[in-house]
Design an enzyme around this catalytic site. Sequence first.
Site: not given
Length: 418
Positions: A190, A360, A393
């Site tokens: 991320s 995601d 995610h």
Amino acid sequence: MAPTLSGFLMSSSTAWALCVLVLVVEPHFAYSSSRGSFVLNKGLVSTPTDGICASSVTIYGYKCQELQVTTQDGYILSLQRIPEGRYGGGDHVGKKQPVLIQHGILVDGMTWLLNPPEQDLPLILADNGFDVWIANTRGTRFSRRHTSLDPINPRFWNWSWDELVTFDLPAVFDFIYSQTGQKVDYVGHSLGTLIALASFSEGRLVDKVKSAAMLSPIAYLSHMNTALGVIAAKAFLGEITTLFGLAEFDPKGLSVTNFLKSLCDNPGVDCYDLLSALTGKNCCLNSSTVDLFLMNEPQATSTKTLVHLAQTVRDRVLERYNYGRPDYNLLHYGEFFPPVYNLSNIPHDLPLFLSYGGQDALSDPRDVGLLLDALKFHDVDKLTVQFVNDYGHADFIMGVNAKDIVYRSVVSFFKHHI
Ligand SMILES: *[C@@H]1O[C@H](CO)[C@@H](O)[C@H](O)[C@H]1NC(C)=O
Ligand SMILES: *[C@@H]1O[C@H](CO)[C@@H](O)[C@H](O)[C@H]1NC(C)=O
Ligand SMILES: *[C@@H]1O[C@H](CO)[C@@H](O)[C@H](O)[C@H]1NC(C)=O
């Protein structure tokens, strides 16, 4: 009702801020039970004074060192080193390959160590012969010290993710390089991918990095466009700076909770539904791990970082923090507009591994498409792309099967590019 709502809001704060909190696998058990326990435990959740090594590494029989690094702008960052696998280095004489693992926003290094040990990336890398280093970004619980500023001083929080590019990453890379004398492999998740890609695009670290694995890569955020995301991003561009100043954004604090409640009161924003819409449907989380996650995270960051990310959503380009007025930008950058991080300038021969998920909602596949487009001139044999259709995610850091689906590929990618 109220405690439930605030527990939920903690979760959504993490969610739309590009974090990894995901409670949506099985709303019936994982989400609702975690939500309850988080709220109940809230007052008791403490910072493990022992640090990450003692709480999450040595208990499994691995060696682990707590270290610290001071950035050029004075932040004292904590860093954990797991120098070898559970059964030691044996008669392995050669130097081990160092690998740095960098977490995303609103979490810290412990986020990699919440599953049973045989499923955790740092321990898997150690068992595969790597010398593992875990980073903790400024502002998170083990990196809240500075040579002269106290975290209660708003000036402690006067930084955006630009400073992670300019100061945090170089300090950690330089330290590992100086300790090991070797180039470093890198794993980011991320925001941990964004700051590395931005660094490489400016030619930073490229003499010290060997190859880089990007999980849930974030660079463009144009498709993070659900109702709460958009409203939150707008808030960060406007009133939030008067609400919080450029200070700490503490997801556990009262002002942040109230701010989120007010966002959820907006017509058309149904926070319950949006939670799953925003984080993506994580396929494979363990509810015990989610509970542990909620006891340990989220972590604080600077409001300025969230403003900067909101600018990335709005402007559809990757550039430095925008001071909002041409004259202010001129003052800081010598230009009316913030300088762009041009990802096409990442050295084309730097081995890159990208793994992204079909579910995601934060690192949306369409935005990953934009990233891949920026990398279209990359040497083909230096770019490996993995698409995991079922993954959201958080599956990349906590999925029960991430060890088979993602980490095994990361290990063979690193071993291939020696
Ligand atoms: C989920 O986590 C618990 C606690 O660490 C563990 O006992 C269990 O085996 C895990 N389940 C899976 C499927 O990995
Ligand atoms: C915050 O940092 C910027 C430089 O990055 C500086 O220009 C500004 O004066 C600082 N603000 C405060 C309140 O210290
Ligand atoms: C980025 O750099 C590439 C070539 O290095 C150039 O073609 C492109 O126009 C640049 N993009 C931006 C947004 O400056």
